[in-house]
Design a protein around this motif. Structure first.
Motif, mmCIF file in Angstrom:
data_model
loop_
_atom_site.group_PDB
_atom_site.id
_atom_site.type_symbol
_atom_site.label_atom_id
_atom_site.label_comp_id
_atom_site.label_asym_id
_atom_site.label_seq_id
_atom_site.Cartn_x
_atom_site.Cartn_y
_atom_site.Cartn_z
ATOM 1 N N TYR A 46 -12.953 -11.331 2.882
ATOM 2 C CA TYR A 46 -11.568 -11.730 2.518
ATOM 3 C C TYR A 46 -10.415 -11.527 3.434
ATOM 4 N N LEU A 47 -10.666 -9.960 3.538
ATOM 5 C CA LEU A 47 -9.492 -9.557 4.757
ATOM 6 C C LEU A 47 -9.626 -10.228 6.296
ATOM 7 N N ARG A 48 -10.760 -10.910 6.612
ATOM 8 C CA ARG A 48 -10.968 -11.621 7.824
ATOM 9 C C ARG A 48 -10.089 -13.062 7.855
ATOM 10 N N ALA A 49 -9.808 -13.615 6.491
ATOM 11 C CA ALA A 49 -9.299 -14.568 6.268
ATOM 12 C C ALA A 49 -7.854 -14.716 6.588
ATOM 13 N N ASP A 50 -7.120 -13.285 6.362
ATOM 14 C CA ASP A 50 -6.042 -13.083 6.876
ATOM 15 C C ASP A 50 -5.671 -13.028 8.222
ATOM 16 N N PRO A 51 -5.232 -13.766 9.255
ATOM 17 C CA PRO A 51 -5.150 -13.656 10.382
ATOM 18 C C PRO A 51 -4.277 -12.407 11.003
ATOM 19 N N GLU A 52 -3.715 -11.616 10.198
ATOM 20 C CA GLU A 52 -3.043 -10.399 10.282
ATOM 21 C C GLU A 52 -4.106 -9.283 10.883
ATOM 22 N N PHE A 53 -5.342 -9.391 10.239
ATOM 23 C CA PHE A 53 -6.349 -8.411 10.142
ATOM 24 C C PHE A 53 -7.673 -8.661 11.146
ATOM 25 N N LEU A 81 -6.594 1.308 10.507
ATOM 26 C CA LEU A 81 -6.805 2.070 9.101
ATOM 27 C C LEU A 81 -8.564 2.052 9.081
ATOM 28 N N ILE A 82 -9.073 2.850 8.438
ATOM 29 C CA ILE A 82 -10.255 2.858 8.150
ATOM 30 C C ILE A 82 -10.491 3.190 6.510
ATOM 31 N N LEU A 83 -11.216 2.092 5.858
ATOM 32 C CA LEU A 83 -11.518 2.354 4.354
ATOM 33 C C LEU A 83 -12.790 3.055 4.381
ATOM 34 N N LEU A 84 -13.086 4.227 3.684
ATOM 35 C CA LEU A 84 -14.099 4.956 3.877
ATOM 36 C C LEU A 84 -14.654 5.370 2.365
ATOM 37 N N ASP A 85 -15.990 4.713 2.142
ATOM 38 C CA ASP A 85 -16.686 5.019 0.752
ATOM 39 C C ASP A 85 -16.788 6.616 0.953
ATOM 40 N N PHE A 86 -17.011 7.060 -0.360
ATOM 41 C CA PHE A 86 -17.229 8.430 -0.411
ATOM 42 C C PHE A 86 -18.749 8.749 -0.295
ATOM 43 N N PHE A 135 -6.311 7.472 -1.883
ATOM 44 C CA PHE A 135 -7.567 7.335 -2.489
ATOM 45 C C PHE A 135 -7.281 6.083 -3.156
ATOM 46 N N LEU A 136 -8.051 5.275 -2.980
ATOM 47 C CA LEU A 136 -7.979 3.853 -3.575
ATOM 48 C C LEU A 136 -9.303 3.636 -4.418
ATOM 49 N N SER A 137 -9.218 2.786 -5.631
ATOM 50 C CA SER A 137 -10.419 2.676 -6.426
ATOM 51 C C SER A 137 -11.059 1.362 -5.983
ATOM 52 N N LYS A 138 -12.242 1.174 -6.007
ATOM 53 C CA LYS A 138 -12.838 0.013 -5.754
ATOM 54 C C LYS A 138 -12.815 -0.954 -6.819
ATOM 55 N N THR A 139 -12.357 -0.487 -7.990
ATOM 56 C CA THR A 139 -12.176 -1.525 -9.165
ATOM 57 C C THR A 139 -10.895 -2.097 -8.928
ATOM 58 N N LEU A 184 -5.538 -4.388 -3.203
ATOM 59 C CA LEU A 184 -5.786 -3.571 -2.176
ATOM 60 C C LEU A 184 -5.102 -4.000 -0.675
ATOM 61 N N LYS A 185 -5.132 -5.451 -0.575
ATOM 62 C CA LYS A 185 -4.476 -5.884 0.443
ATOM 63 C C LYS A 185 -3.220 -5.111 0.644
ATOM 64 N N LEU A 186 -2.324 -5.214 -0.541
ATOM 65 C CA LEU A 186 -1.006 -4.643 -0.412
ATOM 66 C C LEU A 186 -1.040 -3.202 -0.146
ATOM 67 N N GLU A 187 -2.045 -2.221 -0.784
ATOM 68 C CA GLU A 187 -1.733 -1.101 -0.538
ATOM 69 C C GLU A 187 -2.068 -0.900 0.913
ATOM 70 N N ILE A 188 -3.034 -1.799 1.354
ATOM 71 C CA ILE A 188 -3.420 -1.323 2.960
ATOM 72 C C ILE A 188 -2.006 -1.639 3.584
#
Length: 191
Positions: free
Chosen positions: A20-27, A50-55, A101-105, A111-115
């Motif tokens: 999903y994120l790779r489809a955006d040329p920004e990322f 930026l790193i998204l890190l699962d706990f 701290f972002l939720s996977k739900t 999520l992209k907006l928060e990033i």
């Protein structure tokens, strides 16, 4: 181009989010399945924007893993990304240097907006690790500010979610983190 590292041991989630994120040329997006492979990727890449890190990851060692990844990423944003971690864990991760701290739900568009919000705000708009937290010094994300305004107007989580066009679970997660940042005890947690 913005470099992202997604660190999650659930292959289906990691793969879908990366696609999903790779489809955006920004990322420019890379991924890792555990802390050791994330550390190798960070060293190889020289850090990520930026790193998204699962706990809950293999090799994570709880909050020590958060500290390790934050330190390796040269103080660039690391976001704890979890579907199961409590708001207490989220608040502790913030004190270890995570910026959010972002939720996977949450929906992927949100999520992209928060990033983007995290990247645009820069390190100066986030509360540094171990800084004394009080209402005068706590820096809130744009989403936390929106939710706080709803709370100040006496709206319920459901009403805030409807008004902001969010899922109620996203609003509740934001509220928990907001209360932790402000050291406010949520009414449902009062004994």
């Amino acid at each position: 181009m913005t470099s992202l590292l997604i660190v999650d041991d659930h292959e289906l989630l990691r793969g879908a989010l990366c696609a999903y994120l790779r489809a955006d040329p920004e990322f420019e997006v890379e991924d890792a399945e555990d802390v050791p492979s994330a550390m190798r990727a960070i060293r190889r890449h020289g850090g990520y924007d930026l790193i998204l890190l699962d706990f809950q990851l293999p090799g994570m060692d709880g909050l020590n893993g958060v500290r390790e990844v934050v330190g390796a990423n040269s103080n660039r944003p690391v976001v704890l990304f979890s579907g199961t971690a409590s708001s207490t864990i989220g608040a502790s991760a913030l004190r270890c240097g995570a910026v959010a701290f972002l939720s996977k739900t949450m929906p992927v568009d949100e999520l992209k907006l928060e990033i983007r919000n995290i990247l645009a705000s820069g390190s100066s708009s986030w509360l540094p690790a171990n800084q004394e937290m009080d209402a005068a010094t706590v820096q809130l994300t744009p989403r936390q500010e929106q939710v706080l305004r709803g709370i100040q107007r006496g709206l319920s989580a459901k009403e805030i979610a409807h008004e902001l066009d969010l899922q109620e679970t996203t609003v509740r997660m934001t509220m928990k983190l907001l209360f932790a940042k402000l050291h406010v005890q949520h009414p449902s947690e009062v004994s």
